[in-house]
Design a protein around this motif. Structure first.
Motif, mmCIF file in Angstrom:
data_model
loop_
_atom_site.group_PDB
_atom_site.id
_atom_site.type_symbol
_atom_site.label_atom_id
_atom_site.label_comp_id
_atom_site.label_asym_id
_atom_site.label_seq_id
_atom_site.Cartn_x
_atom_site.Cartn_y
_atom_site.Cartn_z
ATOM 1 N N THR A 1 0.803 -1.243 0.000
ATOM 2 C CA THR A 1 0.000 0.000 0.000
ATOM 3 C C THR A 1 0.828 1.281 0.000
ATOM 4 O O THR A 1 0.268 2.377 0.089
ATOM 5 N N SER B 1 -0.731 5.034 -0.606
ATOM 6 C CA SER B 1 -0.655 5.955 0.525
ATOM 7 C C SER B 1 0.049 7.252 0.168
ATOM 8 O O SER B 1 -0.286 8.318 0.699
ATOM 9 N N MET C 1 -6.416 0.413 -3.914
ATOM 10 C CA MET C 1 -6.090 -0.994 -3.782
ATOM 11 C C MET C 1 -7.340 -1.808 -4.091
ATOM 12 O O MET C 1 -8.367 -1.687 -3.404
ATOM 13 N N PRO D 1 -2.609 -2.299 -6.562
ATOM 14 C CA PRO D 1 -2.901 -0.897 -6.860
ATOM 15 C C PRO D 1 -3.480 -0.724 -8.266
ATOM 16 O O PRO D 1 -2.945 -1.249 -9.238
ATOM 17 N N ASN E 1 -5.010 -6.460 5.779
ATOM 18 C CA ASN E 1 -5.432 -5.255 5.070
ATOM 19 C C ASN E 1 -4.869 -4.048 5.806
ATOM 20 O O ASN E 1 -5.268 -3.750 6.933
#
Length: 393
Positions: free
Chosen positions: A14, A18, A27, A37, A137
């Motif tokens: 991520t 981010s 995502m 992504p 997650n």
């Protein structure tokens, strides 16, 4: 803008999503249930930040010459019993909160999804204990950590090596108040597999799940079990031989594609602490193993050494040789798992039948496995478990 060319090149950390100031990256689950992504080309301005923070593209580790190894176990017996191995995590996490800091770890949400969570409450730390063999997650965890660091808060982050590397790349040097623990990783199965597993277990036992442990010590540390307690009072436990989730995991048929080509297989990590299971306590120390569990610890930074020095009274520990520990128990530090030859096929027809049918179809659990586990349970109940542990299969 393209972040990765094949799925083997994305660990799902991520960092790219981010860092994007335009919120152009989301995502998104693929057909196997893994998050990747997805770039909205209308929002993307081709700034290239996503590629710059990708840990796979920018996997740099500065060698720490004072790297040390220990075998450790918490002095808190209840913590050890509830932990996967030696209970290293809880004492250091409690210490961080006592110092006014925050702890970021992996837990279950109220639907048993595996997630990363941030807390500064000691009573919530028990949710972080124990292995969860599913890709967590992270959602917006990285951005929340950055906000805490920007406000001069101390943060302890725990995750897989690729998640730690992704967080470090995302912060781009703003990590003076960040401490990281990485857990040596065998691979991460899909959340989709996990969802199917718990759904079928609920159906079979006609109840919601109250508590679940991937590596319970109900039969001792060296015979780890998936253990589930249901709200209707029923109780389930099976080893990796016969549990559907664990057989998929250890059968190398369910992990993320990048796990079989992992870029983070090295003794030197960007974390402050690296931990993994210690199965060979007797061989390393010459002392009897009481089967309660020990943890291999590699201290990877000066900051890590200073912290461990302050926490020594929380642990029973012996200094160990790094290479000997890796050779005996830590092959996954340096080597990626080899995928099952039908791994792609496993997920391709995953939705066509139940998980129990699927496991049987791919030969992940055999009649012999059921027989060995049945014998082990009988011996366990007769209090002659040591004989069960000597069974070979």
């Amino acid at each position: 803008m393209e972040i990765f060319s094949t799925k083997e090149d994305c660990c799902g950390c991520t960092a790219c999503a981010s860092i994007c100031a335009k919120n152009a990256i989301e995502m998104v689950k693929d057909e196997e249930g893994f998050l990747y992504p997805h770039i909205d080309t209308e929002k993307c301005v081709n700034c290239g930040l996503c590629a710059k923070v990708c840990p796979v593209k920018n996997n740099r580790v500065e060698k720490f010459t004072k790297q040390k190894a220990f075998i450790v176990r918490s002095h808190n017996e209840e913590n050890v019993n509830a932990s996967t191995s030696g209970g290293f995590f809880l004492p250091i996490a409690e210490w961080f909160i006592d110092q006014g800091g925050y702890v970021v770890g992996v837990c279950y949400d109220n639907k048993l999804n595996v997630i990363h969570k941030i807390t500064n409450k000691k009573e919530e730390l028990i949710d972080f204990r124990g292995s969860k063999y599913v890709q967590s997650n992270l959602a917006d965890t990285f951005s929340k950590i950055r906000k805490l660091l920007n406000s001069n808060q101390k943060v302890l982050f725990s995750g897989t090596p690729c998640q730690v590397a992704g967080l470090k790349q995302y912060l781009r040097g703003n990590d003076q108040n960040l401490w990281c623990i990485d857990v040596v990783c065998h691979g991460v199965p899909s959340p989709k597999l996990w969802e199917k597993y718990i759904s079928e277990m609920r159906t079979e036992y006609e109840s919601n799940i109250k508590d679940i442990k991937f590596r319970s010590k109900v039969m001792g540390y060296h015979t780890g079990n998936m253990e589930i307690h249901f709200e209707n009072g029923k109780h389930y436990y099976n080893t990796a031989r016969t549990d559907m989730m664990l057989s998929c995991f250890f059968g190398e048929i369910s992990s993320r594609p990048s796990c079989y080509h992992c870029r983070f297989k090295n003794i030197q990590h960007v974390s402050d602490f690296t931990i993994y299971d210690c199965w060979s306590y007797s061989k390393i120390t010459g002392k009897k193993d009481d089967d309660k569990g020990w943890t291999h610890l590699i201290v990877q930074s000066e900051k890590g050494l200073e912290t461990f020095e302050q926490l020594k009274e929380c642990y029973e520990f012996v200094e160990a040789d790094i290479r000997k520990g890796v050779n005996l128990d830590g092959s996954m530090i340096e080597k990626s798992a080899k995928p099952h030859p039908k791994r792609a096929e496993f997920y391709r027809d995953f939705d066509t039948e139940t998980l129990s049918e699927h496991v049987k179809k791919y030969g992940l659990i055999t009649k012999r496995d059921y027989a060995i586990d049945a014998i082990k349970k009988i011996l366990f109940k007769l209090h002659i478990l040591q004989f069960a542990k000597n069974l070979k299969g």
